[in-house]
Design a protein around this motif. Structure first.
Motif, PDB file in Angstrom:
ATOM      1  N   CYS A  95       0.753  -1.329   0.402  1.00 56.32           N
ATOM      2  CA  CYS A  95       0.310  -0.079   0.030  1.00 56.32           C
ATOM      3  C   CYS A  95       0.534   0.669  -0.141  1.00 56.32           C
ATOM      4  CB  CYS A  95      -0.505   0.106   1.076  1.00 56.32           C
ATOM      5  SG  CYS A  95      -1.693  -1.452   1.898  1.00 56.32           S
ATOM      6  N   TYR A  96       0.795   2.379  -0.863  1.00 56.10           N
ATOM      7  CA  TYR A  96       1.735   2.921  -1.010  1.00 56.10           C
ATOM      8  C   TYR A  96       0.882   4.792  -0.641  1.00 56.10           C
ATOM      9  CZ  TYR A  96       4.480   7.213  -2.887  1.00 56.10           C
ATOM     10  OH  TYR A  96       4.884   8.366  -2.780  1.00 56.10           O
ATOM     11  N   ILE A  97       0.925   4.841   1.121  1.00 53.94           N
ATOM     12  CA  ILE A  97       0.852   5.693   1.474  1.00 53.94           C
ATOM     13  C   ILE A  97       2.019   6.787   1.912  1.00 53.94           C
ATOM     14  CG2 ILE A  97      -0.571   6.180   3.637  1.00 53.94           C
ATOM     15  CD1 ILE A  97      -2.424   5.548   1.941  1.00 53.94           C
ATOM     16  N   ARG A  98       1.635   7.740   2.333  1.00 49.41           N
ATOM     17  CA  ARG A  98       3.044   8.673   2.490  1.00 49.41           C
ATOM     18  C   ARG A  98       2.674   8.616   4.575  1.00 49.41           C
ATOM     19  NH1 ARG A  98       3.332  12.835  -2.020  1.00 49.41           N
ATOM     20  NH2 ARG A  98       4.240  11.397  -3.715  1.00 49.41           N
ATOM     21  N   GLY A  99       1.370   9.054   5.103  1.00 47.96           N
ATOM     22  CA  GLY A  99       1.012  10.278   6.275  1.00 47.96           C
ATOM     23  C   GLY A  99       0.049  11.138   6.305  1.00 47.96           C
ATOM     24  N   GLN A 100       0.011  11.940   7.155  1.00 49.08           N
ATOM     25  CA  GLN A 100      -0.585  12.828   6.806  1.00 49.08           C
ATOM     26  C   GLN A 100       0.034  13.683   7.049  1.00 49.08           C
ATOM     27  OE1 GLN A 100      -4.083  13.275   7.780  1.00 49.08           O
ATOM     28  NE2 GLN A 100      -4.515  15.089   7.074  1.00 49.08           N
ATOM     29  N   TYR A 101       0.143  14.831   6.205  1.00 46.43           N
ATOM     30  CA  TYR A 101       1.045  15.417   5.710  1.00 46.43           C
ATOM     31  C   TYR A 101       2.103  16.463   6.677  1.00 46.43           C
ATOM     32  CZ  TYR A 101       1.314  14.247   1.036  1.00 46.43           C
ATOM     33  OH  TYR A 101       1.307  13.268   0.048  1.00 46.43           O
ATOM     34  N   SER A 102       0.788  17.155   7.591  1.00 51.09           N
ATOM     35  CA  SER A 102       0.783  17.396   8.747  1.00 51.09           C
ATOM     36  C   SER A 102       2.252  17.097  10.025  1.00 51.09           C
ATOM     37  CB  SER A 102      -0.371  17.393  10.159  1.00 51.09           C
ATOM     38  OG  SER A 102      -1.024  16.741  10.212  1.00 51.09           O
ATOM     39  N   ASP A 103       2.153  15.661   9.660  1.00 55.16           N
ATOM     40  CA  ASP A 103       2.799  14.579  10.539  1.00 55.16           C
ATOM     41  C   ASP A 103       4.410  15.555  10.749  1.00 55.16           C
ATOM     42  OD1 ASP A 103       0.454  12.889  11.304  1.00 55.16           O
ATOM     43  OD2 ASP A 103       0.867  11.884   9.531  1.00 55.16           O
TER      44      ASP A 103
END
Ligand SMILES: Cc1cc2nc3c(=O)[nH]c(=O)nc-3n(C[C@H](O)[C@H](O)[C@H](O)COP(=O)(O)OP(=O)(O)OC[C@H]3O[C@@H](n4cnc5c(N)ncnc54)[C@H](O)[C@@H]3O)c2cc1C
Length: 537
Positions: A95-103
């Motif tokens: 699964c290609y997921i980056r996370g929440q950008y605010s992280d």
């Protein structure tokens, strides 16, 4: 054999392969990439549907188990990690997921200067070759193939429709700022095959004369002289050898092994090292601390319709047909990563810019990470809590590099983590009972009662008896300011107080991100590669 190189990279996983490739591309340095595991020749690695069987391949896995978890009925949880070229990127669910950008803004605010969202988005794009083309959030031409699934089961479509029952809209791209909702995941695939970092980054340069790849080679410790990393001690084909680094040693062993190697090298809490008769060269008590992981529980139903990816004799002709189709077109069921759909939602503890629950929908029944078998039709939703407040640690249990370290995630030691998971289980049960699935006639299996017949206490008992890892340990060599006692590395991933030694992998994350951790780990390695290369010129 040559025994000195400009850079020695320990671990050919998600991060190590990225660093090796970027350094080799400069054509200015020699690199030795050391991997404890074997080559990635097993076809199940490359056929995406093979992920369903990979947990049975113990020869390409570290096969870790945690310490007994007091909040989880005293169970030890199985923690698979890739021990093979590509590391965990060769065994993960893609699964290609980056996370929440605010992280990433949170990382920078905690002391990891230069890691805010604005700085890291271009690095995600740099790594990526997305079949959707170039856009604000996506890149093309990078080594990591990212694409839409070529095939998904109709149950995954039903899962997306079920989002309506809990007010979760359809999301077509989870890697923009808007990701609360449900949809199909993009996957790290190229041409219908898994794109691990070994495949995407290393395969094109594997014959470069400046690159030496040593697989089946276990690094025991970093050789340190006068607070400077000189090289590593390792066993190649059973014999002990020393290899030397002219420039730097880059530890990329992952969130369990990198802190273990540091401690075996004399970097860690001096009292803990003394217990195992290891001379302390740098007293850094935070090594191995701040372990965070995503705890996950699967809500599963059974059904009578011959649907999804069941292990049932009636479906054998379908699998044979699809295997033949995949062999010729790289399309069809075998190109599925199984965890096709999912999404993000809020528990009562989520905040506006931080959905704190993630779903992975599976059009089949999963038993014990795929190690067990249930001969029946069914499907289920993985529910995971993205921002756990519980923290644990990695510690030595022996001074032997062959011994597994103690893995203590301390799951649910903070009460908020259970509150969030209870909310997530309720959402998943509501979705599975919605009209979107009625054609499949589901009946509750795990848990065995419908939501309306369950008390919160029963849901908590279900979570405690069933929860598992969703495979995202991070934080054990935390990055930040060097005067912060919780850190191990500075914002350029240099190990504090030791020269010419960096840790570059998932262990340096200052805090766990809200999503899967492969793409963020690749991004970390891209950033440090840029920094090292800038110093070369
Ligand atoms: C089953 C599973 C499913 C997952 N699913 C997803 C997913 O769908 N999407 C996603 O984004 N993330 C997923 N992840 C998480 C993701 O793959 C990891 O976060 C990421 O791969 C971590 O990268 P790393 O470089 O830190 O470690 P790794 O990729 O694990 O690399 C570490 C490497 O170092 C080697 N090594 C360790 N110690 C030594 C030593 N002493 N000597 C020599 N070599 C050594 C290891 O063998 C390994 O190859 C999953 C992980 C697993 C295990």
């Amino acid at each position: 054999m040559q025994n000195s190189f400009d850079y020695i990279i320990v671990g050919a996983g998600s991060a190590g392969c990225v660093l090796a490739r970027r350094l080799i591309d400069t054509q200015q340095v020699t690199v030795c990439l050391i991997e404890a595991g074997v080559s990635d020749s097993n076809p199940l690695i490359h056929i995406p549907f093979g992920v369903a069987l990979l947990s049975r391949m113990t020869s390409i896995n570290w096969n870790y188990n945690t310490a007994p978890q007091t909040q989880l009925d005293n169970r030890s949880l199985y923690w698979p990690r890739g021990k093979v070229m590509g590391g965990s990127s060769s065994v993960n669910a893609m699964c290609y997921i980056r996370g929440q950008y605010s992280d990433y803004d949170d990382w920078a605010a905690s002391g990891a200067i230069g890691w805010n969202a604005e700085c890291v988005i271009p690095l995600f794009k740099l790594s990526e070759d997305n079949t959707r083309g170039e856009s604000t959030f996506h890149g093309v031409g990078g080594p990591l193939g990212v694409s839409d699934l070529r095939y998904h089961d109709s149950l995954s479509q039903a899962f997306i429709a079920s989002g309506q029952s809990v007010q979760l809209p359809h999301i077509s791209d989870f890697n923009t700022h808007e990701r609360v909702g449900v949809g199909l995941y993009q996957v790290s695939h190229r041409n219908g095959q898994r794109c691990s970092t070994a495949k995407g980054y290393i395969a094109p340069v594997k014959d470069d004369p400046n690159l030496t790849i040593l697989s089946n080679t276990l690094v025991h410790r970093v050789l340190i002289n006068e607070q400077t990393a000189m090289g590593v001690e390792c066993t190649i084909d059973g014999s002990s050898t020393q290899l030397f680094a002219n420039n730097e040693v880059l530890l990329c062993g992952g969130a369990i092994n990198s802190p273990q190697i540091l401690m075996l090298s004399g970097i860690g809490d001096k009292n803990h090292l003394a217990k195992y008769h290891i001379e302390c060269l740098s007293d850094i008590p935070s090594v191995g601390q701040h372990l965070q992981d995503h705890l996950d529980v699967i809500v599963q139903v059974k059904c009578k319709t011959a649907s999804g990816y069941a292990l049932m004799p009636r479906l054998v002709p379908k699998y044979i047909h699809h295997a033949a189709k995949y062999a010729t077109t790289r399309d069809g069921l075998m190109s599925s990563n199984v965890a096709e759909a999912g999404g993000f939602a809020y528990s009562q503890l989520g905040t506006a810019d931080k959905p704190d629950l993630q779903f992975h929908f599976i059009p089949g029944i999963i038993v014990d990470h795929g190690r067990g078998i249930e001969f029946d039709y069914g499907f289920g939703v993985h529910v995971c809590h993205l921002y756990p407040k519980s923290q644990g640690y990695i510690r030595l249990q022996s001074n032997s590099p062959l011994a597994h370290p103690e893995i203590q995630p301390n799951y649910l030691s903070h009460p908020d983590d259970l509150i969030a998971l209870v909310d997530g289980v309720k959402l998943a049960m509501t979705m599975l009972a919605s009209s979107a699935f009625s054609a499949y006639t589901p009946s509750p299996w795990q848990p065995s009662l419908p939501l309306e017949n369950m008390t919160d206490e029963q849901i908590i008992a279900f979570i405690k008896s069933q929860a598992q890892t969703v495979y995202h340990p991070v934080g054990t060599c935390r990055m930040g300011q060097i005067d912060d006692p919780t850190t191990v590395v500075d914002p350029h991933c240099n190990v504090k107080h030791i020269k010419r030694l960096r840790v570059v992998d998932a262990s340096v994350m200052p805090s766990i991100i809200g999503g899967n951790t492969n793409a963020p780990t690749i991004m970390i390695a891209e950033k440090i590669a840029q920094h090292i290369i800038a110093q070369l010129t």
